[in-house]
Design a protein around this motif. Sequence first.
Motif, PDB file in Angstrom:
ATOM      1  N   LEU A  16      -3.893  -3.222   0.662  1.00 24.71           N
ATOM      2  CA  LEU A  16      -4.462  -2.453  -0.443  1.00 24.71           C
ATOM      3  C   LEU A  16      -5.994  -2.533  -0.408  1.00 24.71           C
ATOM      4  CD1 LEU A  16      -3.048  -0.878  -2.785  1.00 24.71           C
ATOM      5  CD2 LEU A  16      -3.551  -2.837  -4.242  1.00 24.71           C
ATOM      6  N   LEU A  17      -6.506  -3.717  -0.122  1.00 29.03           N
ATOM      7  CA  LEU A  17      -7.954  -3.904  -0.034  1.00 29.03           C
ATOM      8  C   LEU A  17      -8.539  -3.132   1.142  1.00 29.03           C
ATOM      9  CD1 LEU A  17     -10.575  -5.302  -0.936  1.00 29.03           C
ATOM     10  CD2 LEU A  17      -9.923  -7.258   0.510  1.00 29.03           C
ATOM     11  N   PHE A  44      -1.576   1.547 -11.847  1.00 29.08           N
ATOM     12  CA  PHE A  44      -1.397   0.110 -11.653  1.00 29.08           C
ATOM     13  C   PHE A  44      -0.700  -0.536 -12.847  1.00 29.08           C
ATOM     14  CE2 PHE A  44      -4.603   0.791  -8.323  1.00 29.08           C
ATOM     15  CZ  PHE A  44      -3.979   0.107  -7.273  1.00 29.08           C
ATOM     16  N   ALA A  45      -0.831   0.056 -14.034  1.00 27.50           N
ATOM     17  CA  ALA A  45      -0.075  -0.430 -15.188  1.00 27.50           C
ATOM     18  C   ALA A  45       1.418  -0.187 -14.976  1.00 27.50           C
ATOM     19  CB  ALA A  45      -0.549   0.265 -16.465  1.00 27.50           C
ATOM     20  N   ILE A 127      -4.369   5.442  -2.704  1.00 28.90           N
ATOM     21  CA  ILE A 127      -3.538   4.238  -2.620  1.00 28.90           C
ATOM     22  C   ILE A 127      -2.856   3.898  -3.936  1.00 28.90           C
ATOM     23  CG2 ILE A 127      -4.713   3.192  -0.658  1.00 28.90           C
ATOM     24  CD1 ILE A 127      -6.346   1.534  -2.675  1.00 28.90           C
ATOM     25  N   SER A 128      -3.440   4.296  -5.062  1.00 29.52           N
ATOM     26  CA  SER A 128      -2.810   3.987  -6.351  1.00 29.52           C
ATOM     27  C   SER A 128      -1.530   4.798  -6.556  1.00 29.52           C
ATOM     28  CB  SER A 128      -3.785   4.233  -7.503  1.00 29.52           C
ATOM     29  OG  SER A 128      -3.963   5.606  -7.760  1.00 29.52           O
ATOM     30  N   ALA A 170       3.902   2.509   2.390  1.00 31.37           N
ATOM     31  CA  ALA A 170       3.669   3.292   1.170  1.00 31.37           C
ATOM     32  C   ALA A 170       2.174   3.355   0.872  1.00 31.37           C
ATOM     33  CB  ALA A 170       4.421   2.671  -0.005  1.00 31.37           C
ATOM     34  N   VAL A 171       1.485   2.224   0.998  1.00 36.03           N
ATOM     35  CA  VAL A 171       0.037   2.199   0.765  1.00 36.03           C
ATOM     36  C   VAL A 171      -0.681   3.030   1.824  1.00 36.03           C
ATOM     37  CG1 VAL A 171      -2.019   0.735   0.660  1.00 36.03           C
ATOM     38  CG2 VAL A 171       0.124  -0.040  -0.377  1.00 36.03           C
ATOM     39  N   PHE A 172      -0.295   2.852   3.087  1.00 31.30           N
ATOM     40  CA  PHE A 172      -0.927   3.601   4.176  1.00 31.30           C
ATOM     41  C   PHE A 172      -0.697   5.098   4.035  1.00 31.30           C
ATOM     42  CE2 PHE A 172      -0.335   5.464   8.513  1.00 31.30           C
ATOM     43  CZ  PHE A 172      -1.669   5.474   8.891  1.00 31.30           C
ATOM     44  N   ASN A 173       0.531   5.502   3.749  1.00 27.67           N
ATOM     45  CA  ASN A 173       0.879   6.922   3.701  1.00 27.67           C
ATOM     46  C   ASN A 173       0.250   7.662   2.533  1.00 27.67           C
ATOM     47  OD1 ASN A 173       2.466   6.591   5.948  1.00 27.67           O
ATOM     48  ND2 ASN A 173       4.351   6.276   4.799  1.00 27.67           N
TER      49      ASN A 173
END
Length: 277
Positions: A16-17, A44-45, A127-128, A170-173
Motif C-alpha cells: 500500500l505504501l 478506509f473506514a 489504491i483506496s 487488489a492493491v496493484f490492480n
Amino acid sequence: MDETVLFRLAVFATLLLVMGIWEAILPYRRGEGQVRAGRWLTNFALMICGAALSRFTIGAAMIIAASYAQARGWGLLPLLHLPAPVAVLLAIIGLDCAVYWQHRFTHMFDVLWRFHRVHHVDPGFDISTAVRFHPLEIAVSAAYKACFVVILGADAWAVVIYETLLSSFAVFNHGNVQLPRLLDQALRGLFVTPNMHRVHHSAVMDETNSNYGNILSVWDRVFASYREKTREDDRDMMIGLIEFRDRESQSLAGSLFLPFRREPARGNQQEPGKSGS
C-alpha cells in the motif's frame, strides 16, 4: 495475533505504501487527487468496518476450513497424492478461478450486486478503491472461499499464500499508476494489470461487466469476459456508477446503507444481471 495475520498485514501495508508513492509520483489519471480526501476517508473506514466484522465473525474461516479438511483427507487435491509444491500451486490456481466466478456472480445477480456495487460507486480509481467493500460482502466472500478450500482440500499454507496474493493484487490492480504499454501487454498475458482492471470500473455498464479477474487474467479469456480497453480514453472516462454520484452515496453511512436503497433507472444502459459478460 496469529503470525500468518501479521505476515499478511505486513505485506499489505508495505505494498500500500509503495503503490501510494508510485501514484503520487507517476499517476495515470491526474484528476484523481483532487477528490482524494473524502474518498479515502470513506474507503478506509469501510476497510476498518470489514476487518472488525471479520475479526468477530468468520475472519479465520478459510484457515479453519483448510485445517479441518486436511485432518480428514477431504478434497480433490489429496486424492491425487501430489508433491506439496504442486498441490499448493494448484490450490492457488483453483481458488483464483473460484473467486473469478464469485466476482462475476456479484454482477449477474441483483441480490449480490446490491452489496458489490458499494465497490463500484467510488467515482475515483486508486489504491483506496481496493479496500472499498461492504462488510457483509466480505463476510459472504469468506464463507464462499472457505467452501472451495474444502472442495479442493487446499493446504493451510496455500490459503495463506493465496489470500496474501489476492490482497496484494487488489492493491496493484487498483493503482492509479503509469505502466509502460509494452510491460502492461506482457504482464496481462498472465496477470491482471491496472490498465486491464480499470476497464471494469468504467461507468459504461457493458464495460463494467467485463474483466472480472483478480490475479490471473486467463479466466477472462477462457470464459469470454475479457475486454482489451474502453471505448472512451480511460484517462478521461467516467469512473463509478452514474446513478449513485450523490454525496450521500459517497459517505460511510450512505455506503453501508447502499445495498438497501432502490436503484434509480439507467435508461437504456445494460444493468448487472442482464448479461453474463
